[in-house]
Write a protein that holds these residues in place. Structure first.
Motif, PDB file in Angstrom:
ATOM      1  N   UNK A 182       0.859  -1.188   0.000  1.00 37.47           N
ATOM      2  CA  UNK A 182       0.000   0.000   0.000  1.00 37.47           C
ATOM      3  C   UNK A 182       0.897   1.240   0.000  1.00 37.47           C
ATOM      4  N   UNK A 183       0.855   1.993  -1.078  1.00 41.27           N
ATOM      5  CA  UNK A 183       1.633   3.229  -1.174  1.00 41.27           C
ATOM      6  C   UNK A 183       0.688   4.419  -1.032  1.00 41.27           C
ATOM      7  N   UNK A 184       1.097   5.383  -0.230  1.00 42.98           N
ATOM      8  CA  UNK A 184       0.270   6.580  -0.094  1.00 42.98           C
ATOM      9  C   UNK A 184       1.136   7.785   0.213  1.00 42.98           C
ATOM     10  N   UNK A 185       0.816   8.944  -0.367  1.00 41.64           N
ATOM     11  CA  UNK A 185       1.544  10.160  -0.012  1.00 41.64           C
ATOM     12  C   UNK A 185       1.179  10.605   1.396  1.00 41.64           C
ATOM     13  N   UNK A 186       2.177  11.050   2.125  1.00 47.12           N
ATOM     14  CA  UNK A 186       1.979  11.651   3.432  1.00 47.12           C
ATOM     15  C   UNK A 186       2.872  12.878   3.530  1.00 47.12           C
ATOM     16  N   UNK A 187       2.804  13.582   4.639  1.00 45.71           N
ATOM     17  CA  UNK A 187       3.550  14.831   4.780  1.00 45.71           C
ATOM     18  C   UNK A 187       5.045  14.630   4.611  1.00 45.71           C
ATOM     19  N   UNK A 188       5.535  13.461   5.006  1.00 42.99           N
ATOM     20  CA  UNK A 188       6.978  13.201   4.940  1.00 42.99           C
ATOM     21  C   UNK A 188       7.381  12.403   3.705  1.00 42.99           C
ATOM     22  N   UNK A 189       6.505  12.321   2.702  1.00 38.00           N
ATOM     23  CA  UNK A 189       6.839  11.600   1.480  1.00 38.00           C
ATOM     24  C   UNK A 189       5.889  10.450   1.231  1.00 38.00           C
ATOM     25  N   UNK A 190       6.283   9.556   0.323  1.00 39.77           N
ATOM     26  CA  UNK A 190       5.473   8.379   0.027  1.00 39.77           C
ATOM     27  C   UNK A 190       5.787   7.304   1.057  1.00 39.77           C
ATOM     28  N   UNK A 191       4.763   6.819   1.739  1.00 40.38           N
ATOM     29  CA  UNK A 191       4.943   5.757   2.725  1.00 40.38           C
ATOM     30  C   UNK A 191       4.384   4.449   2.189  1.00 40.38           C
ATOM     31  N   UNK A 192       5.015   3.357   2.582  1.00 41.12           N
ATOM     32  CA  UNK A 192       4.554   2.024   2.193  1.00 41.12           C
ATOM     33  C   UNK A 192       4.067   1.280   3.420  1.00 41.12           C
ATOM     34  N   UNK A 193       2.918   0.635   3.279  1.00 41.74           N
ATOM     35  CA  UNK A 193       2.333  -0.156   4.351  1.00 41.74           C
ATOM     36  C   UNK A 193       2.040  -1.562   3.825  1.00 41.74           C
ATOM     37  N   UNK A 194       1.735  -2.445   4.774  1.00 41.46           N
ATOM     38  CA  UNK A 194       1.456  -3.832   4.398  1.00 41.46           C
ATOM     39  C   UNK A 194      -0.022  -4.154   4.371  1.00 41.46           C
ATOM     40  N   UNK A 195      -0.840  -3.210   4.807  1.00 42.01           N
ATOM     41  CA  UNK A 195      -2.271  -3.484   4.805  1.00 42.01           C
ATOM     42  C   UNK A 195      -3.066  -2.265   5.196  1.00 42.01           C
ATOM     43  N   UNK A 196      -4.385  -2.419   5.130  1.00 39.95           N
ATOM     44  CA  UNK A 196      -5.297  -1.319   5.410  1.00 39.95           C
ATOM     45  C   UNK A 196      -6.560  -1.869   6.052  1.00 39.95           C
ATOM     46  N   UNK A 197      -7.088  -1.145   7.033  1.00 40.52           N
ATOM     47  CA  UNK A 197      -8.342  -1.509   7.683  1.00 40.52           C
ATOM     48  C   UNK A 197      -9.408  -0.504   7.244  1.00 40.52           C
ATOM     49  N   UNK A 198     -10.501  -1.021   6.696  1.00 40.96           N
ATOM     50  CA  UNK A 198     -11.583  -0.192   6.151  1.00 40.96           C
ATOM     51  C   UNK A 198     -12.846  -0.423   6.981  1.00 40.96           C
ATOM     52  N   UNK A 199     -13.488   0.657   7.383  1.00 37.23           N
ATOM     53  CA  UNK A 199     -14.708   0.546   8.169  1.00 37.23           C
ATOM     54  C   UNK A 199     -15.688   1.633   7.755  1.00 37.23           C
ATOM     55  N   UNK A 200     -16.896   1.235   7.394  1.00 33.59           N
ATOM     56  CA  UNK A 200     -17.941   2.174   6.987  1.00 33.59           C
ATOM     57  C   UNK A 200     -17.471   3.116   5.886  1.00 33.59           C
ATOM     58  N   UNK A 230      -0.471  -4.464  -5.366  1.00 35.41           N
ATOM     59  CA  UNK A 230      -0.204  -3.059  -5.077  1.00 35.41           C
ATOM     60  C   UNK A 230      -1.509  -2.284  -4.982  1.00 35.41           C
ATOM     61  N   UNK A 231      -1.651  -1.492  -3.911  1.00 37.23           N
ATOM     62  CA  UNK A 231      -2.780  -0.606  -3.727  1.00 37.23           C
ATOM     63  C   UNK A 231      -2.286   0.836  -3.721  1.00 37.23           C
ATOM     64  N   UNK A 232      -2.954   1.697  -4.470  1.00 33.77           N
ATOM     65  CA  UNK A 232      -2.670   3.133  -4.469  1.00 33.77           C
ATOM     66  C   UNK A 232      -3.941   3.886  -4.091  1.00 33.77           C
ATOM     67  N   UNK A 233      -3.804   5.104  -3.590  1.00 37.06           N
ATOM     68  CA  UNK A 233      -5.011   5.928  -3.435  1.00 37.06           C
ATOM     69  C   UNK A 233      -5.692   6.083  -4.788  1.00 37.06           C
ATOM     70  N   UNK A 234      -6.993   6.229  -4.776  1.00 37.95           N
ATOM     71  CA  UNK A 234      -7.687   6.481  -6.032  1.00 37.95           C
ATOM     72  C   UNK A 234      -7.110   7.699  -6.716  1.00 37.95           C
ATOM     73  N   UNK A 235      -6.930   7.625  -8.021  1.00 39.08           N
ATOM     74  CA  UNK A 235      -6.327   8.725  -8.767  1.00 39.08           C
ATOM     75  C   UNK A 235      -7.384   9.768  -9.119  1.00 39.08           C
ATOM     76  N   UNK A 236      -6.956  11.014  -9.176  1.00 40.68           N
ATOM     77  CA  UNK A 236      -7.850  12.146  -9.431  1.00 40.68           C
ATOM     78  C   UNK A 236      -7.338  12.901 -10.648  1.00 40.68           C
ATOM     79  N   UNK A 237      -8.201  13.102 -11.615  1.00 36.27           N
ATOM     80  CA  UNK A 237      -7.855  13.912 -12.789  1.00 36.27           C
ATOM     81  C   UNK A 237      -8.319  15.332 -12.513  1.00 36.27           C
ATOM     82  N   UNK A 238      -7.375  16.255 -12.410  1.00 40.05           N
ATOM     83  CA  UNK A 238      -7.685  17.632 -12.023  1.00 40.05           C
ATOM     84  C   UNK A 238      -8.207  18.485 -13.178  1.00 40.05           C
ATOM     85  N   UNK A 239      -8.320  17.917 -14.363  1.00 42.59           N
ATOM     86  CA  UNK A 239      -8.854  18.699 -15.487  1.00 42.59           C
ATOM     87  C   UNK A 239      -9.333  17.753 -16.584  1.00 42.59           C
TER      88      UNK A 239
END
Length: 551
Positions: free
Chosen positions: A33-51, A79-88
């Motif tokens: 799981x890759x996600x941008x955070x304040x200190x850069x791109x962080x990698x995790x091994x999993x995600x917990x989803x609720x509601x 590999x999981x990434x945050x959903x991508x957003x097209x800004x235009x």
């Protein structure tokens, strides 16, 4: 490029389990799981989803939560990434493409006409033949087409065919007749009727002149608009987009989105930009529209256009075009008019997003934001320049100084590299498509595609941002490779930075506790594949608020 073979692992169970993630607690583990955070791109091994939201991210080696009411899913290293957003992008235009002649990639006037003929024969009940995507720069002649070229191709019906950048149209004689266009017809302000040596209209209309024809095309019904938007949302979700900034809609289109939302048919998140017009001013005066349908729809920005496009030489330049002396583009607003709009939108709390491609257009827009908005308003309203394509070197630092977001489209560079330097010359090109220069100067960027001008696949944009090459790997080392972005920078353009540009960075754009669980599952690792294969990445599934929105 050659695609890698897809994994043969039994992935259907993962997708089936995640399909109900919004209704229970789901733990996805053994993932990248890759996600941008304040200190850069962080990698995790999993995600917990609720509601429908992210509750927790799992570090490598962390015990996997278990218990009653928890569904545990082994991602098998996906590999999981945050959903991508097209800004235009332009959702209605994309949906309409499925009902129009597709002229993208045509290599000659003849090939384009042949496609029109084939489409017209297959659609005998269409009152007008509508098409999109021609680009004379790619044709052997390099010349604009003419109405005469379309003679006999449409069985006597009028035709209107938009250029790939949306800033010019090509019509046939039937359309000219319906619109009453003759040699006596004057060019409207901000537009050009292309004429032959004798002064007769040739059949090409640039920028504001297009309205002379467009107003005669039958308007779609409300139901047709909804159906078209629904088709567009479905198509972009399959490519990994969980959000789109719809760059220039009218109130009918906004009403269609609201109708879809009430029917729970907004499959992705839409950040709507209201296109400036005389009719839109009443809506602007009422103030911004609140977010609706669990952050799936919001309209709090206004879109305006100060110039045209580079390919059709409508972008406004400070000096003459290098390949057309005595021509500096077509201004669509006077400085006073765009200034008045900036003051009006700021007064009522709207973000103002201005299309500016030429260096004169960008300078006018920067000047407008500096003169008409206070520093506090620029900070709170987050004004944007859409495209920010050709900028003088001295204007580049002004983006950061004025808190103006540069909303860029990486694939525009790789599409335009065959003509851009012809238009602006070797000196001005140094400030064109200058993403690295903008970033290094402290500017905020957001990434998009400008679909359907370009293809909506966000991995094409990521590839172009990182390599500065087309999908065939040209040119070696990248076109002005000193302006390349890193993979992490490019990913931010289409995630957290695009979310910031829509005031949504606290709810989407990264996978962090409390944010919506908008994410995509990929067939390979974006950060590990060779750069040349980024554009080959395929999306296995797309989720919005923890619910699968793709088949």
């Amino acid at each position: 490029m050659r695609s890698l073979p897809r994994s043969l692992l039994p992935f259907a169970l993962l997708l089936a389990a995640l399909a109900t993630a919004n209704a229970q607690t789901v733990v996805v583990h053994n993932a990248k799981v890759y996600t941008p955070q304040a200190d850069g791109i962080r990698e995790y091994a999993g995600i917990v989803i609720e509601h429908g939201k992210v509750r927790k991210l799992l570090e490598a080696g962390t015990a996997v939560p278990a218990g009653s009411g928890i569904t545990s899913v082994d991602a098998r290293g996906r590999t999981l990434l945050p959903g991508l957003i097209d800004a235009h992008g332009h959702m209605l235009g994309l949906g309409q493409l499925q009902l129009q002649v597709d002229l993208r990639g045509s290599s000659s006037t003849k090939e384009a006409v042949d496609r029109v003929l084939t489409f017209a024969k297959a659609n005998p009940n269409d009152r007008w033949i509508i098409g999109n995507g021609w680009n004379q720069v790619l044709w052997t002649s390099k010349q604009f087409p003419t109405a005469a070229d379309l003679e006999g191709a449409t069985s006597g019906r009028p035709a209107m065919l938009s250029r790939v950048d949306g800033h010019a149209i090509w019509v046939n004689r039937e359309a000219l007749k319906i619109a009453g266009i003759t040699r006596a017809t004057q060019d409207p302000p901000g537009g050009q009727i292309v004429r032959d040596a004798s002064g007769e209209p040739t059949g090409v209309f640039v920028d504001a002149a297009s309205a002379l024809i467009e107003k005669h095309v039958p308007a779609p019904t409300d139901q047709e608009i909804e159906r078209t938007l629904g088709a567009a949302m479905k198509s972009v979700a399959a490519l990994g987009l969980t959000g789109v900034h719809d760059a220039g809609i009218d109130t009918r289109q906004y009403a269609a989105y609201q109708s879809l939302g009430k029917k729970q048919q907004l499959s992705i998140r839409i950040y709507a930009m209201l296109a400036d017009s005389e009719a839109a001013r009443a809506t602007i005066a009422k103030g911004i529209q609140p977010a609706q349908f669990e952050d799936r729809l919001q309209m709090r920005s206004v879109k305006a256009w100060v110039d045209g496009a580079l390919g059709s030489r409508g972008a406004t330049m400070i000096q003459d075009y290098s390949d057309e002396p005595q021509h500096r583009g077509l201004a669509l607003y006077t400085p006073a008019q765009i200034g008045e709009l900036a003051s009006l939108t700021a007064k009522h709390g709207w973000q103002l997003n201005i299309h500016a491609i030429g260096d004169a257009g960008n300078r006018l827009t920067l000047d407008t934001f500096e003169q008409r908005l206070t520093a506090a308003q620029r900070q709170s309203l987050r004004p944007r320049i859409e495209h920010a394509q050709v900028i003088t070197l001295e204007d580049i630092p002004r983006f950061a100084k004025l808190n103006v977001i540069a909303s860029i489209q990486p694939t525009h560079a790789t599409s335009d590299m065959n003509m851009a330097e012809d238009r602006v010359g070797p000196r001005r090109i140094k400030g064109a498509y200058a993403w690295r220069s903008l970033l290094d100067a402290g500017a905020r960027l957001a990434g998009g595609s400008d679909f359907p001008v370009e293809l909506p696949n966000p991995f094409f944009g990521l590839h172009a941002a990182v390599t500065r090459q087309d999908r065939d790997g040209h040119p070696p080392g990248g076109w002005y490779g000193n302006q390349k972005l890193t993979r992490a920078e490019a990913l931010r353009l289409f995630t957290i930075d695009a979310a910031y540009a829509a005031f949504m960075e606290k709810s989407v754009g990264s996978l962090e506790p409390g944010k919506w669980a908008d994410f995509i599952i990929l067939d390979r690792d974006y950060f590990k594949v060779p750069e040349s294969e980024i554009d080959d990445i395929k999306v296995e599934a797309t989720y919005v608020a923890g619910t699968k929105v793709t088949r």
